[in-house]
Design a protein around this motif. Structure first.
Motif, mmCIF file in Angstrom:
data_model
loop_
_atom_site.group_PDB
_atom_site.id
_atom_site.type_symbol
_atom_site.label_atom_id
_atom_site.label_comp_id
_atom_site.label_asym_id
_atom_site.label_seq_id
_atom_site.Cartn_x
_atom_site.Cartn_y
_atom_site.Cartn_z
ATOM 1 N N GLY A 5 0.819 -1.213 0.000
ATOM 2 C CA GLY A 5 0.000 0.000 0.000
ATOM 3 C C GLY A 5 0.848 1.256 0.000
ATOM 4 N N MET A 6 1.788 1.341 0.926
ATOM 5 C CA MET A 6 2.616 2.549 1.035
ATOM 6 C C MET A 6 3.477 2.720 -0.214
ATOM 7 N N GLU A 7 4.016 1.606 -0.707
ATOM 8 C CA GLU A 7 4.851 1.706 -1.911
ATOM 9 C C GLU A 7 4.050 2.285 -3.072
ATOM 10 N N GLU A 8 2.815 1.835 -3.212
ATOM 11 C CA GLU A 8 1.988 2.316 -4.315
ATOM 12 C C GLU A 8 1.601 3.788 -4.103
ATOM 13 N N VAL A 9 1.235 4.127 -2.868
ATOM 14 C CA VAL A 9 0.853 5.518 -2.573
ATOM 15 C C VAL A 9 2.023 6.457 -2.888
ATOM 16 N N LEU A 10 3.226 6.029 -2.558
ATOM 17 C CA LEU A 10 4.391 6.893 -2.805
ATOM 18 C C LEU A 10 4.707 7.033 -4.305
ATOM 19 N N ARG A 11 4.157 6.153 -5.118
ATOM 20 C CA ARG A 11 4.334 6.325 -6.570
ATOM 21 C C ARG A 11 3.450 7.456 -7.091
ATOM 22 N N HIS A 12 2.423 7.806 -6.327
ATOM 23 C CA HIS A 12 1.447 8.795 -6.818
ATOM 24 C C HIS A 12 1.456 10.111 -6.039
ATOM 25 N N HIS A 13 1.971 10.073 -4.800
ATOM 26 C CA HIS A 13 1.892 11.272 -3.954
ATOM 27 C C HIS A 13 3.243 11.506 -3.305
ATOM 28 N N HIS A 14 3.610 12.761 -3.206
ATOM 29 C CA HIS A 14 4.891 13.060 -2.565
ATOM 30 C C HIS A 14 4.767 14.291 -1.676
ATOM 31 N N PRO A 15 4.301 14.101 -0.452
ATOM 32 C CA PRO A 15 4.169 15.248 0.452
ATOM 33 C C PRO A 15 5.547 15.719 0.927
ATOM 34 N N ASP A 16 5.593 16.928 1.452
ATOM 35 C CA ASP A 16 6.846 17.413 2.047
ATOM 36 C C ASP A 16 7.083 16.779 3.411
ATOM 37 N N ALA A 17 5.990 16.531 4.130
ATOM 38 C CA ALA A 17 6.127 15.982 5.484
ATOM 39 C C ALA A 17 5.022 14.974 5.748
ATOM 40 N N ALA A 18 5.239 14.143 6.762
ATOM 41 C CA ALA A 18 4.214 13.156 7.131
ATOM 42 C C ALA A 18 4.234 12.935 8.636
ATOM 43 N N ILE A 19 3.029 12.698 9.175
ATOM 44 C CA ILE A 19 2.912 12.238 10.567
ATOM 45 C C ILE A 19 2.307 10.841 10.506
ATOM 46 N N VAL A 20 3.083 9.876 10.964
ATOM 47 C CA VAL A 20 2.647 8.478 10.970
ATOM 48 C C VAL A 20 2.019 8.214 12.338
ATOM 49 N N THR A 21 0.747 7.810 12.335
ATOM 50 C CA THR A 21 0.023 7.728 13.610
ATOM 51 C C THR A 21 -0.030 6.304 14.181
ATOM 52 N N GLU A 22 1.015 5.530 13.922
ATOM 53 C CA GLU A 22 1.167 4.231 14.603
ATOM 54 C C GLU A 22 1.229 4.509 16.113
ATOM 55 N N PRO A 23 0.787 3.550 16.940
ATOM 56 C CA PRO A 23 0.714 3.830 18.385
ATOM 57 C C PRO A 23 2.084 4.048 19.026
ATOM 58 N N THR A 24 2.255 5.216 19.625
ATOM 59 C CA THR A 24 3.538 5.545 20.272
ATOM 60 C C THR A 24 3.333 6.003 21.713
ATOM 61 N N GLU A 25 2.169 5.727 22.273
ATOM 62 C CA GLU A 25 1.859 6.150 23.655
ATOM 63 C C GLU A 25 1.919 7.669 23.790
ATOM 64 N N MET A 26 1.523 8.366 22.756
ATOM 65 C CA MET A 26 1.475 9.834 22.722
ATOM 66 C C MET A 26 2.861 10.467 22.882
ATOM 67 N N ARG A 27 3.875 9.748 22.454
ATOM 68 C CA ARG A 27 5.225 10.305 22.455
ATOM 69 C C ARG A 27 5.649 10.532 21.014
ATOM 70 N N ILE A 28 6.391 11.600 20.802
ATOM 71 C CA ILE A 28 6.883 11.888 19.459
ATOM 72 C C ILE A 28 8.065 10.966 19.195
ATOM 73 N N CYS A 29 7.918 10.143 18.189
ATOM 74 C CA CYS A 29 8.943 9.133 17.902
ATOM 75 C C CYS A 29 9.710 9.528 16.647
ATOM 76 N N THR A 30 11.023 9.499 16.758
ATOM 77 C CA THR A 30 11.856 9.945 15.635
ATOM 78 C C THR A 30 12.767 8.841 15.096
ATOM 79 N N ALA A 31 12.627 7.623 15.595
ATOM 80 C CA ALA A 31 13.513 6.561 15.081
ATOM 81 C C ALA A 31 12.946 5.173 15.347
ATOM 82 N N HIS A 32 13.199 4.280 14.426
ATOM 83 C CA HIS A 32 13.028 2.843 14.706
ATOM 84 C C HIS A 32 14.013 2.052 13.853
ATOM 85 N N LYS A 33 14.178 0.805 14.214
ATOM 86 C CA LYS A 33 15.140 -0.035 13.505
ATOM 87 C C LYS A 33 14.575 -0.517 12.170
#
Ligand SMILES: [Zn+2]
Length: 404
Positions: A169-197
């Motif tokens: 899904g994401m791969e296909e969406v990125l073929r059609h749309h290119h925003p400057d920024a994104a907020i990914v709302t995966e659950p982070t316990e209301m903490r701003i997350c800036t990294a994952h492995k």
């Protein structure tokens, strides 16, 4: 941890400057419950006979109702993602509010698609991972549209398929749309997350020769061959543990997740396969970590006359927001009085489509609700955190895309 949010959420309703961000909590939570009631198990999981078309159609109707232009992307039959777009006047950068709408399976759950509200928690498959985030995105857009103002930059809302498996899904969406920024709302316990492995799956195969156990002169034991290959990888595993840790993510790792070989005690195994997972830190390149493991296997195989081969099964890069991330600053500011930890940066242990967004050059952070039970039998999301998240998303979108 959560009490301050409860108080502060009430405050925004009386603050005239904040009225734009007045979230219709009843509607937002109603949408969340409808989302939970739609079976959207990823077809890769047990019981996943469903596809994502029904939930995509529901989200599309919501976005249309909000006045957004709707695009449906279906790279394979049934694997539908939806993007809603509100065009700005071009005077500001564009943003994407992101959620995925597929879920894992429902094994062990009773009534997974019947949302149940209890003590401020909404239970059901996908409530936490991540229909809560999706409902918050829609709630934020509702508040923004109700404000009567319009954005300078484009607003995109993405609800994508297949995050739980291969990110079609994401791969296909990125073929059609290119925003400057994104907020990914995966659950982070209301903490701003800036990294994952990131992670890479490498299959290692050792080939032997089948023979009856009573005829050792005819057999070559693929399992014993594999034991030598794995033993050769063990020092790498130890070395990774001793790497200097990333401040948010700790150390990289490697483990043998699957080991399969042989067909019976009296038969020399003709074939043995191991599936090795390597978790990578920002700065580690997937192709380089594969080469490192392949070299070890190749060397031992050559030295000991083992017939072996390797194959990369799946590889996903790590995610780290850039040091000068503009969207991080905007989200921090938007959450200053709503998020108890708005000035802290965290990492999460799981992988997300944020890595694909960042790889495509999109300035990305994660912020999602409080809850538990992702991929477990009792999954729930904290209802108030979904509403508060919607308020932060609305403020951040307003500030980033310069609504007015
Ligand atoms: Zn998720």
């Amino acid at each position: 941890m959560f009490t301050p949010i409860l108080c502060l959420h009430r405050e925004i309703k009386t603050d005239s400057h904040r009225r734009l961000m007045d979230i219709d909590s009843e509607h937002t939570l109603g949408v969340l419950k409808k989302l939970i009631s739609i079976d959207s198990i990823n077809p890769a999981f047990d019981g996943g006979a469903s596809d994502e078309r029904v939930i995509a159609a529901f989200v599309a109707a919501e976005l249309e109702d909000l006045g957004l232009e709707v695009f449906t992307h279906e790279p394979r039959p049934g694997r539908a993602s939806v993007v809603g777009r509100l065009r700005g006047n071009g005077s500001a950068p564009s943003i994407m509010l992101y959620a995925h709408h597929d879920t894992v399976g429902v094994e062990g759950m009773t009534d997974p698609f019947t949302p149940r509200e209890e003590n401020g928690r909404i239970h059901g498959r996908g409530s936490y991972d991540m229909k809560g985030g999706l409902a918050a995105c829609l709630g934020a857009v509702r508040a923004l549209m109700a404000s009567g103002t319009r954005p300078g930059g484009d607003l995109l809302v993405a609800s994508v398929a297949d995050e739980e498996e291969a990110s079609l899904g994401m791969e296909e969406v990125l073929r059609h749309h290119h925003p400057d920024a994104a907020i990914v709302t995966e659950p982070t316990e209301m903490r701003i997350c800036t990294a994952h492995k990131g992670f890479t799956w490498l299959e290692v195969e050792a080939r032997g020769r089948a023979a009856h156990g009573s005829r050792p002169h005819l057999g070559v034991d693929a399992n014993l061959q594999m034991a030598q290959l794995i033993a050769a990888l063990a020092p790498l595993e130890k070395r990774l543990r001793e790497t200097s840790p990333h401040p948010l993510l700790g150390v990289p790792s490697m483990h043998v997740g699957v080991l399969r070989g042989g067909s019976g005690p009296s038969i020399y195994a003709a074939d043995c396969r191991a599936l090795v997972e390597r978790r990578t830190l920002p700065g580690e390149r997937p192709d380089e970590v594969v080469v490192e493991m392949e070299e070890i296997v190749r060397q031992v195989a050559t030295d000991r006359g083992i017939e072996a081969s390797t194959r990369t099964v799946l590889s996903r890069g790590p995610f780290e927001a850039t040091a000068d991330s503009g969207i991080r600053r905007v989200v921090e500011e938007a959450g200053r009085d709503l998020l108890p930890h708005s000035n802290e940066r965290t990492g999460v242990s799981f992988w997300t489509d944020a890595a694909l967004l960042a790889d495509a050059g999109v300035d990305t952070v994660l912020l999602g609700p409080i809850g538990a039970g992702a991929h477990a039998a009792d999954e729930w999301v904290d209802a108030e955190s979904v509403v508060t998240l919607a308020a932060v998303l609305a403020r951040a979108t307003r500030d980033y895309c310069r609504w007015g």
